[in-house]
Design a protein around this motif. Structure first.
Motif, mmCIF file in Angstrom:
data_model
loop_
_atom_site.group_PDB
_atom_site.id
_atom_site.type_symbol
_atom_site.label_atom_id
_atom_site.label_comp_id
_atom_site.label_asym_id
_atom_site.label_seq_id
_atom_site.Cartn_x
_atom_site.Cartn_y
_atom_site.Cartn_z
ATOM 1 N N PHE A 149 21.148 39.260 49.187
ATOM 2 C CA PHE A 149 22.762 38.621 49.072
ATOM 3 C C PHE A 149 23.660 39.512 49.590
ATOM 4 O O PHE A 149 23.506 40.623 50.174
ATOM 5 C CB PHE A 149 22.847 38.657 47.493
ATOM 6 C CG PHE A 149 22.124 37.724 46.545
ATOM 7 C CD1 PHE A 149 22.713 36.298 46.538
ATOM 8 C CD2 PHE A 149 20.662 38.262 46.356
ATOM 9 C CE1 PHE A 149 21.846 35.691 45.654
ATOM 10 C CE2 PHE A 149 20.174 37.271 45.556
ATOM 11 C CZ PHE A 149 20.650 36.026 45.026
ATOM 12 N N GLU A 150 24.656 38.848 49.866
ATOM 13 C CA GLU A 150 25.915 39.834 50.683
ATOM 14 C C GLU A 150 27.101 39.322 49.452
ATOM 15 O O GLU A 150 27.163 38.621 48.904
ATOM 16 C CB GLU A 150 26.519 39.265 51.871
ATOM 17 C CG GLU A 150 26.656 37.608 51.920
ATOM 18 C CD GLU A 150 26.951 37.156 53.383
ATOM 19 O OE1 GLU A 150 27.456 37.894 54.180
ATOM 20 O OE2 GLU A 150 26.901 36.048 53.569
ATOM 21 N N SER A 151 28.031 40.614 49.358
ATOM 22 C CA SER A 151 28.996 40.627 48.535
ATOM 23 C C SER A 151 30.287 40.341 49.310
ATOM 24 O O SER A 151 30.484 40.689 50.228
ATOM 25 C CB SER A 151 29.088 42.000 48.002
ATOM 26 O OG SER A 151 30.096 42.280 46.975
ATOM 27 N N ILE A 152 31.015 39.396 48.457
ATOM 28 C CA ILE A 152 32.296 38.778 49.009
ATOM 29 C C ILE A 152 33.424 39.180 47.806
ATOM 30 O O ILE A 152 33.092 38.725 46.483
ATOM 31 C CB ILE A 152 32.336 37.335 49.145
ATOM 32 C CG1 ILE A 152 31.223 37.096 50.369
ATOM 33 C CG2 ILE A 152 33.779 36.833 49.409
ATOM 34 C CD1 ILE A 152 31.392 35.495 50.406
ATOM 35 N N VAL A 153 34.314 39.605 48.323
ATOM 36 C CA VAL A 153 35.525 40.183 47.429
ATOM 37 C C VAL A 153 36.560 39.002 47.162
ATOM 38 O O VAL A 153 36.791 38.391 48.247
ATOM 39 C CB VAL A 153 36.398 41.360 47.750
ATOM 40 C CG1 VAL A 153 37.354 41.695 47.235
ATOM 41 C CG2 VAL A 153 35.391 42.517 48.010
ATOM 42 N N VAL A 154 36.705 38.417 45.997
ATOM 43 C CA VAL A 154 37.349 37.374 45.676
ATOM 44 C C VAL A 154 38.758 37.958 45.374
ATOM 45 O O VAL A 154 39.887 37.135 45.837
ATOM 46 C CB VAL A 154 36.854 36.719 44.432
ATOM 47 C CG1 VAL A 154 37.759 35.689 43.905
ATOM 48 C CG2 VAL A 154 35.581 36.218 44.725
ATOM 49 N N ALA A 155 39.019 39.057 44.625
ATOM 50 C CA ALA A 155 40.226 39.631 44.460
ATOM 51 C C ALA A 155 40.194 41.109 44.520
ATOM 52 O O ALA A 155 39.111 41.648 43.828
ATOM 53 C CB ALA A 155 40.753 39.268 43.054
ATOM 54 N N LYS A 156 41.067 41.697 44.990
ATOM 55 C CA LYS A 156 40.949 43.379 45.070
ATOM 56 C C LYS A 156 41.754 43.842 43.744
ATOM 57 O O LYS A 156 42.454 43.104 43.235
ATOM 58 C CB LYS A 156 41.906 43.769 46.373
ATOM 59 C CG LYS A 156 41.082 43.365 47.442
ATOM 60 C CD LYS A 156 41.868 43.968 48.797
ATOM 61 C CE LYS A 156 41.114 43.535 50.051
ATOM 62 N NZ LYS A 156 42.111 43.994 51.027
ATOM 63 N N ALA A 157 41.379 44.898 43.406
ATOM 64 C CA ALA A 157 41.993 45.665 42.395
ATOM 65 C C ALA A 157 43.391 45.785 42.468
ATOM 66 O O ALA A 157 43.752 46.313 43.413
ATOM 67 C CB ALA A 157 41.300 47.022 42.075
ATOM 68 N N GLY A 158 44.374 45.401 41.470
ATOM 69 C CA GLY A 158 45.725 45.688 41.634
ATOM 70 C C GLY A 158 46.412 44.527 42.623
ATOM 71 O O GLY A 158 47.540 44.589 42.658
ATOM 72 N N GLU A 159 45.785 43.652 42.814
ATOM 73 C CA GLU A 159 46.321 42.759 43.853
ATOM 74 C C GLU A 159 46.805 41.633 43.028
ATOM 75 O O GLU A 159 46.317 40.955 42.040
ATOM 76 C CB GLU A 159 45.096 41.971 44.776
ATOM 77 C CG GLU A 159 45.600 40.771 45.636
ATOM 78 C CD GLU A 159 44.302 39.993 46.325
ATOM 79 O OE1 GLU A 159 44.669 39.243 47.127
ATOM 80 O OE2 GLU A 159 43.451 40.346 46.162
ATOM 81 N N SER A 160 48.188 41.387 43.592
ATOM 82 C CA SER A 160 48.771 40.251 42.864
ATOM 83 C C SER A 160 48.382 38.720 43.259
ATOM 84 O O SER A 160 48.291 38.604 44.454
ATOM 85 C CB SER A 160 50.425 40.156 43.193
ATOM 86 O OG SER A 160 51.128 39.430 42.532
ATOM 87 N N LEU A 161 47.996 38.070 42.611
ATOM 88 C CA LEU A 161 47.519 36.690 42.489
ATOM 89 C C LEU A 161 48.412 35.692 42.424
ATOM 90 O O LEU A 161 47.844 34.324 42.619
ATOM 91 C CB LEU A 161 45.994 36.490 41.747
ATOM 92 C CG LEU A 161 45.356 37.531 41.966
ATOM 93 C CD1 LEU A 161 43.832 37.427 40.966
ATOM 94 C CD2 LEU A 161 44.350 37.606 43.433
ATOM 95 N N GLY A 162 49.626 35.810 41.952
ATOM 96 C CA GLY A 162 50.532 34.609 41.566
ATOM 97 C C GLY A 162 51.237 34.911 40.212
ATOM 98 O O GLY A 162 51.387 36.190 40.174
ATOM 99 N N GLU A 163 52.057 34.001 39.840
ATOM 100 C CA GLU A 163 52.909 34.408 38.581
ATOM 101 C C GLU A 163 52.776 33.551 37.660
ATOM 102 O O GLU A 163 52.438 32.233 37.725
ATOM 103 C CB GLU A 163 54.321 34.188 39.352
ATOM 104 C CG GLU A 163 54.713 35.262 40.282
ATOM 105 C CD GLU A 163 56.230 35.337 40.656
ATOM 106 O OE1 GLU A 163 56.967 34.675 40.235
ATOM 107 O OE2 GLU A 163 56.617 36.427 41.378
#
Length: 387
Positions: free
Chosen positions: A280-294
């Motif tokens: 398997f390969e690992s894919i980052v969906v969201a980074k720690a502390g990243e703003s994803l919306g409001e």
């Protein structure tokens, strides 16, 4: 692609909120692997991704794999302060006869009527798989084996182990004692996450007590695994619960049960470990502390608050494979009223593929939003009538 949800707006009127959606080319993990194990399950611990399963909820005799629950209870009592590592317990005749040298099973060779520290008993259980050590610990902590078994079952209920029931701390056969591969992986994950100080014991390859040195039976320790436990009885066959990390720190945990020999267990465990780490390969969906919306805020000095995950969110996909799109949407947890402190849980990040929810993760306010002043509320009410 976007998604919609009807929520109450900050001005009291219902409106449709467009929810941002990320689209990634991820495939649902599927491991092309066959195993002769009666039951098996493997997960990526960091992402919670299920990598492989076979008869994962089948109820099976645990053999010495039940000692993982024995240790979980002991570690929990240590954390509560109910017992101490330097506390000594007596070796009863029950422990000596049922689990000692004369029993013919795995033993720590504890002398009858001797006193043994809890620290040594823990090593005797984790490394040597001593049945006598589990009985001494059970009697010392709970007063009797049945009372300790009830502690094991309470912990099982607490962890949500729906296909497990314990009658004794050592795993010797009893028709009322059973586990499942899924429950074993859940239990192992609990030990890894909750007891980082004690967990390294599972990687120790030998332990000497009373002049007798015994080696761990885990065939993966020399290959880089750092735990956890093997088990065997004629009824249960040969089983193993293992964990290993790769060079990036990604950890897999898996359980295999019901194999016919020590050699088969070692071969199947090596194959599972190799496939889990390299397949398997690992894919980052969201980074720690990243703003994803409001998310909208009612009666706030600001109309919305940015949201972020509690940590990095990763998904796995089989190496070299593409797949259908995985969509992500922000779903508010109802109406969010001001004031909103930073770090308050206000939404869920929902991950879907083909209309099926794969996973949900909590989202938190990335900054504080104060309550609107009286003047701001009046202005918002007036403006709301003209929008």
């Amino acid at each position: 692609m976007s998604f919609s949800a009807t929520i109450e707006s900050p001005r009291g009127a219902k409106r449709v909120l467009a929810l941002a959606a990320l689209v990634l080319a991820l495939a649902q993990p599927a491991l092309a692997l066959e195993t002769t194990a009666r039951a098996a399950l493997m997960v990526d611990l960091g992402s919670g991704t299920l990598l492989f399963e076979k008869n994962a909820d089948q109820e099976i005799p645990p053999a010495s794999l039940s000692k993982l629950m024995t240790l979980a209870v002991i570690f929990d009592e240590l954390r509560k302060g109910s017992v101490r590592l330097d506390e000594s317990f007596p070796v009863s005749e029950n422990a000596w006869r049922t689990g000692g040298a004369a029993s013919g099973g795995s033993t720590m060779f504890l002398p009858l009527n001797s006193q043994v520290t809890l620290a040594d008993l823990i090593k005797g259980i984790a490394i040597q798989s001593g049945n006598d050590a589990t009985i001494v610990a059970a009697e010392g902590i709970a007063g009797s084996v049945p009372a300790f078994a009830e502690m094991m079952n309470r912990k099982a209920r607490e962890l949500g182990l729906t296909h497990s029931h314990f009658v004794n701390p050592h795993g010797l056969p009893d028709p009322q004692q059973y586990v499942s591969a899924r429950d074993l992986v859940t239990l192992a994950s609990y030990l890894i996450r909750e007891f980082p100080e004690q967990y390294p014991l599972f990687s120790e390859e030998e332990f000497t007590f009373n002049g007798i040195t015994q080696r761990s039976r885990n065939p993966l320790l020399p290959l880089g695994a750092d735990g956890l436990k093997t088990g065997h009885t004629a009824e249960a066959g040969y089983g193993l619960v293992a964990s290993v990390k790769d060079d990036t720190g990604r950890r897999i945990v898996f359980a295999l049960t019901g194999m016919k020999s020590v050699q088969e267990r070692a071969e199947q465990a090596r194959a599972m470990m190799t496939a889990g780490l390299r397949g398997f390969e690992s894919i980052v969906v969201a980074k720690a502390g990243e703003s994803l919306g409001e998310v909208p805020v009612r009666n706030g000095a600001e109309e919305s608050v940015p949201v972020r995950p509690g940590g990095e969110i990763r998904f796995l996909q089989p190496r070299g494979e593409g797949g259908g799109p995985v969509t992500h949407e922000i779903v508010p947890l109802g109406i969010v009223d001001a004031p909103v402190p930073e770090g308050r849980r206000v939404a869920q990040l929902r991950v879907l593929q083909g209309g099926k929810v794969l996973r949900e993760e909590p989202l938190f306010a990335a900054r504080a939003v104060e309550e609107a002043s009286l003047l701001q509320r009046i202005q918002n009410t007036v403006l709301g009538h003209f929008r």
